[in-house]
Design a protein around this motif. Structure first.
Motif, PDB file in Angstrom:
ATOM      1  N   ALA A 134      29.591  25.860  41.652  1.00 61.22           N
ATOM      2  CA  ALA A 134      29.084  26.953  42.666  1.00 61.22           C
ATOM      3  C   ALA A 134      30.555  27.446  43.314  1.00 61.22           C
ATOM      4  N   ARG A 135      31.667  27.437  43.545  1.00 62.68           N
ATOM      5  CA  ARG A 135      32.965  27.921  44.380  1.00 62.68           C
ATOM      6  C   ARG A 135      33.582  28.250  42.633  1.00 62.68           C
ATOM      7  N   PHE A 136      33.593  27.696  41.553  1.00 57.27           N
ATOM      8  CA  PHE A 136      34.403  27.262  40.438  1.00 57.27           C
ATOM      9  C   PHE A 136      34.620  28.890  40.584  1.00 57.27           C
ATOM     10  N   GLY A 137      34.658  29.836  40.652  1.00 56.92           N
ATOM     11  CA  GLY A 137      34.503  31.254  39.896  1.00 56.92           C
ATOM     12  C   GLY A 137      35.617  31.986  41.521  1.00 56.92           C
ATOM     13  N   GLU A 138      35.398  32.351  42.301  1.00 59.43           N
ATOM     14  CA  GLU A 138      36.035  32.673  43.340  1.00 59.43           C
ATOM     15  C   GLU A 138      37.669  32.090  43.808  1.00 59.43           C
ATOM     16  N   VAL A 139      37.364  30.539  42.769  1.00 62.34           N
ATOM     17  CA  VAL A 139      38.961  29.743  42.886  1.00 62.34           C
ATOM     18  C   VAL A 139      39.887  30.309  42.131  1.00 62.34           C
ATOM     19  N   PHE A 140      39.185  29.960  40.776  1.00 64.54           N
ATOM     20  CA  PHE A 140      39.435  30.011  39.341  1.00 64.54           C
ATOM     21  C   PHE A 140      39.699  31.236  38.496  1.00 64.54           C
ATOM     22  N   ALA A 141      38.576  32.000  38.607  1.00 63.63           N
ATOM     23  CA  ALA A 141      38.430  33.290  37.851  1.00 63.63           C
ATOM     24  C   ALA A 141      37.829  34.095  38.301  1.00 63.63           C
ATOM     25  N   ALA A 142      38.750  34.884  40.138  1.00 62.07           N
ATOM     26  CA  ALA A 142      37.702  35.617  40.678  1.00 62.07           C
ATOM     27  C   ALA A 142      37.664  37.431  40.282  1.00 62.07           C
ATOM     28  N   VAL A 151      29.833  30.443  32.729  1.00 62.42           N
ATOM     29  CA  VAL A 151      30.077  29.741  31.502  1.00 62.42           C
ATOM     30  C   VAL A 151      31.761  28.499  31.808  1.00 62.42           C
ATOM     31  N   LEU A 152      32.128  29.480  32.472  1.00 57.71           N
ATOM     32  CA  LEU A 152      33.658  28.448  32.383  1.00 57.71           C
ATOM     33  C   LEU A 152      33.470  27.570  33.312  1.00 57.71           C
ATOM     34  N   ALA A 153      32.308  27.164  34.491  1.00 56.50           N
ATOM     35  CA  ALA A 153      32.407  26.446  35.541  1.00 56.50           C
ATOM     36  C   ALA A 153      32.340  25.879  35.005  1.00 56.50           C
ATOM     37  N   VAL A 154      30.833  25.400  33.422  1.00 53.88           N
ATOM     38  CA  VAL A 154      29.817  24.420  33.279  1.00 53.88           C
ATOM     39  C   VAL A 154      30.944  23.686  32.463  1.00 53.88           C
ATOM     40  N   SER A 155      32.004  24.072  32.172  1.00 51.65           N
ATOM     41  CA  SER A 155      32.459  23.520  30.621  1.00 51.65           C
ATOM     42  C   SER A 155      33.734  22.987  30.736  1.00 51.65           C
ATOM     43  N   GLN A 156      34.218  23.546  32.360  1.00 52.65           N
ATOM     44  CA  GLN A 156      35.318  22.315  32.421  1.00 52.65           C
ATOM     45  C   GLN A 156      35.173  21.487  32.065  1.00 52.65           C
ATOM     46  N   ARG A 157      36.696  20.789  31.400  1.00 51.36           N
ATOM     47  CA  ARG A 157      37.343  19.708  30.660  1.00 51.36           C
ATOM     48  C   ARG A 157      37.797  18.841  33.114  1.00 51.36           C
ATOM     49  N   PRO A 158      37.225  17.703  32.968  1.00 50.80           N
ATOM     50  CA  PRO A 158      37.649  16.759  34.508  1.00 50.80           C
ATOM     51  C   PRO A 158      39.423  16.512  34.036  1.00 50.80           C
ATOM     52  N   GLU A 186      46.873  37.385  42.323  1.00 48.32           N
ATOM     53  CA  GLU A 186      45.382  37.406  43.045  1.00 48.32           C
ATOM     54  C   GLU A 186      45.505  35.455  42.906  1.00 48.32           C
ATOM     55  N   ASP A 187      45.863  34.814  43.072  1.00 52.54           N
ATOM     56  CA  ASP A 187      45.806  33.225  42.455  1.00 52.54           C
ATOM     57  C   ASP A 187      45.111  32.416  43.633  1.00 52.54           C
ATOM     58  N   ALA A 210      48.665  41.175  39.192  1.00 55.17           N
ATOM     59  CA  ALA A 210      47.892  41.339  40.331  1.00 55.17           C
ATOM     60  C   ALA A 210      46.553  40.953  38.835  1.00 55.17           C
ATOM     61  N   ALA A 211      46.312  39.212  38.772  1.00 57.33           N
ATOM     62  CA  ALA A 211      45.726  38.686  38.372  1.00 57.33           C
ATOM     63  C   ALA A 211      44.992  37.042  39.151  1.00 57.33           C
ATOM     64  N   SER A 212      44.152  36.595  38.702  1.00 55.66           N
ATOM     65  CA  SER A 212      43.355  35.451  39.291  1.00 55.66           C
ATOM     66  C   SER A 212      44.161  34.614  38.216  1.00 55.66           C
ATOM     67  N   HIS A 213      43.710  32.729  38.222  1.00 59.91           N
ATOM     68  CA  HIS A 213      45.145  31.947  37.912  1.00 59.91           C
ATOM     69  C   HIS A 213      44.065  32.270  36.156  1.00 59.91           C
ATOM     70  N   ALA A 214      42.981  33.050  35.886  1.00 64.66           N
ATOM     71  CA  ALA A 214      42.700  33.000  34.685  1.00 64.66           C
ATOM     72  C   ALA A 214      43.116  34.144  34.367  1.00 64.66           C
ATOM     73  N   VAL A 215      44.136  34.785  34.348  1.00 59.68           N
ATOM     74  CA  VAL A 215      45.148  35.344  33.535  1.00 59.68           C
ATOM     75  C   VAL A 215      45.338  35.687  32.521  1.00 59.68           C
ATOM     76  N   LEU A 216      45.213  34.556  30.916  1.00 60.87           N
ATOM     77  CA  LEU A 216      44.562  34.216  29.930  1.00 60.87           C
ATOM     78  C   LEU A 216      44.057  34.893  29.809  1.00 60.87           C
ATOM     79  N   LEU A 217      42.081  34.884  30.740  1.00 60.82           N
ATOM     80  CA  LEU A 217      41.508  35.582  30.278  1.00 60.82           C
ATOM     81  C   LEU A 217      40.876  36.503  30.627  1.00 60.82           C
ATOM     82  N   SER A 218      41.250  37.154  31.606  1.00 63.17           N
ATOM     83  CA  SER A 218      41.133  38.866  32.294  1.00 63.17           C
ATOM     84  C   SER A 218      42.642  39.846  31.244  1.00 63.17           C
TER      85      SER A 218
END
Length: 235
Positions: A134-142, A151-158, A186-187, A210-218
């Motif tokens: 529930a928090r993945f989007g705001e922290v990793f890929a805002a 999709v990313l939130a429920v397909s994480q690798r531990p 913005e990470d 200016a990007a989140s941690h998911a800069v590879l995708l954004s």
């Protein structure tokens, strides 16, 4: 002259697919690319796993690490023998004897610590961590659309908890290799000031986006251009 191969290492909570759009662009620019799986089993084990793969490449290598993958290339780059440079994307550069947790300690607490949850591992195995979905989007890929965040939130690798607490056991590669650092302002996973401090310590050629941690995708084009500049400098 043999063409340099770009070896792209993903970070925690994700997999090699996070590099897919960047890979497509690099291949379009006629770059040789390899995206091995990062085991996420502990810093030195992961570093050795990637080292074994890199040693098999009959060409010079540019290692590119995203997030925790940056810690892994810090290990591999000094062990493989054919690495010519390092690119850190939304990452940190560790000193010998320093862990990922140590590198975060001198800065304000990130959002990450508050949103991690332990998940069952193999019988008798180490504790594994995920980001609360529930928090993945705001922290990793805002900066990604909500549907993609979900999709990313429920397909994480531990990742095993020790990956963050295990100290780097070898001489860090950046002490002998040129480095580049793409800082994501913005990470919420790795504070931008942590990234900036690491870039200064490494003497890295740096740029900010200016990007989140998911800069590879954004912003895959920005990441691709940054890697191409490093490849051009090595050639």
């Amino acid at each position: 002259m043999t063409q340099t191969t770009a070896v792209l290492i993903h970070g925690a909570f994700t997999d090699g697919a996070s590099w897919a759009t960047v890979v497509n662009r690099l291949q379009g620019a006629a770059v040789n690319v390899l995206v091995p799986a990062n085991p996420l089993r502990g810093l030195n084990d992961d570093g050795e796993s990637i080292t074994r793969i890199v040693r098999q490449i009959a060409a010079p290598v540019l290692l590119v690490g995203h997030g925790y993958g940056g810690a892994v290339i810090t290990h591999t780059g000094s062990q493989a023998g054919n690495v010519r440079g390092l690119v850190f994307v939304a990452s940190h550069g560790l000193e010998r004897g320093q862990s990922v947790a140590d590198s975060l300690a001198a800065f304000p607490a990130s959002f990450l610590a508050a949103v991690l949850e332990a998940v069952p591992g193999e019988a008798g195995g180490e504790t594994q961590l995920l980001i609360q979905p529930a928090r993945f989007g705001e922290v990793f890929a805002a900066d990604l659309p909500r549907q993609r965040q979900d999709v990313l939130a429920v397909s994480q690798r531990p990742v095993v908890a020790a990956a963050f607490t295990e100290p780097l056991a070898v001489e860090p590669a950046w002490t002998s290799l040129p480095s580049w650092s793409l800082i994501t302002t913005e990470d919420r996973m790795i504070d931008p000031d942590i990234q900036r401090a690491a870039a200064r310590r490494l003497g890295a050629t740096s740029a900010e986006v200016a990007a989140s941690h998911a800069v590879l995708l954004s912003q895959p084009e920005t990441v691709t251009v940054f890697i191409l500049k490093a490849l051009a400098a090595l050639s």
